[in-house]
Design a protein around this motif. Sequence first.
Motif, PDB file in Angstrom:
ATOM      1  N   CYS A   1       0.820  -1.221   0.000  1.00  0.00           N
ATOM      2  CA  CYS A   1       0.000   0.000   0.000  1.00  0.00           C
ATOM      3  C   CYS A   1       0.852   1.268   0.000  1.00  0.00           C
TER       4      CYS A   1
ATOM      5  N   GLN B   1       1.148   3.880  -2.876  1.00  0.00           N
ATOM      6  CA  GLN B   1       0.157   4.903  -3.210  1.00  0.00           C
ATOM      7  C   GLN B   1       0.797   6.277  -3.333  1.00  0.00           C
TER       8      GLN B   1
ATOM      9  N   SER C   1      -4.169   0.715  -4.423  1.00  0.00           N
ATOM     10  CA  SER C   1      -3.300   1.850  -4.104  1.00  0.00           C
ATOM     11  C   SER C   1      -3.304   2.873  -5.236  1.00  0.00           C
TER      12      SER C   1
ATOM     13  N   THR D   1       0.996   7.293   4.214  1.00  0.00           N
ATOM     14  CA  THR D   1       2.061   6.379   3.827  1.00  0.00           C
ATOM     15  C   THR D   1       2.959   6.045   5.014  1.00  0.00           C
TER      16      THR D   1
END
Length: 372
Positions: A141, A144, A206, A309
């Motif tokens: 993820c 992203q 993502s 993040t």
Amino acid sequence: MVQNRSMTDNQEPILNKDKALMNLSPFLKLKRWQWWLLVAINIFFLIAGQAAAVLLGRFYYDQGGNSKWMATLVQTAGFPILCIPLFLLRPSEEASTSSTSPSIKTLALLYFVLGAVVGGDNLLYSVGLLYLSASTYSLICATQLAFNAVFSYFLNSQKFTALILNSVVILSLSAALIAVNDDSEGPSGVSKGKFLLGFLCTLGASALYSLLLSLMQLSFQKVLKKETFSVVLEMQIYTSLVASCVSTVGLFASGEWKSLHREMEDFDSGRVSYVLTLVWTAVTWQLCAVGVVGLIFIVSSLFSNVISTLSLAVTPLAALVVFHDKMNGVKIIAMLLALYGFSSYIYQSYLDDIKARRSHTDVQESHDNSSC
């Protein structure tokens, strides 16, 4: 304050721009420590909410939950909680823009499209979490931020600096390490094929999430034309409402609703734990959402994504403690690369913030000089 009617044409845009900046940044009047306190609170909401939601989602699957649509629904079903800050913190300046507000039809179409994208994005995340461990899921993820840089460049006219390019490459490399890691495995011995499906779904989610953030920013600029706290909350509430409806339709259309009662009965931790897991998953996702929209309002949408993040880099450590996830050398290197990529990106954000504040100061000085 009454404006001078005899101002020249080249002064008007400066004053209008200054007025818009003041409307979009109502916290500028706060003392610096108060502003940082609000930022810290929202950062805590985002990091704690997102980490807890991911761990609860993994717990749901580990204890016998198997409904992808239910896992998708709880990601947005807690949106009524956001009505509380919406009504309590509604800004006093309703007419914050000189342009006319968009029509109800335009708003409905905007929220429907964005909400449908949110629903699809949440489904991809749910499938990814089903076939991946919480630590692997979180590390993937982290890409992203790289996707956000690309979409912001094309949709929001963001400049591609050396630091951002470095962040894109490093985060992409981090995800690639996870993909090719032979020791990577999903929970309960998930096959390599399902692991690959989980990886692709999480990577796609993502990318879609980053596209969604850019589309929301574009909507603020081109459609809503203002970014007050109430407007940000309204977008979160209405898009979550649409996404919840999409998830509910998917739950019934897929037939998964028929197995929910048996799923609750067979839940390893018991029926009460099953209900509480779903409830607290919904609450923690909305806690995360409050942090996201809070940082968008107080700082920027870019900064909000950066902190998101960072949360994804923290989650593997929590998964190591809670679920005893396997942390081999490749995962540790991938996490360190993700942190390095994050640091590169946030440093660029810091430089951009200094430049923006300097520009704002110049505008303010121009305004003060024109008032003399």
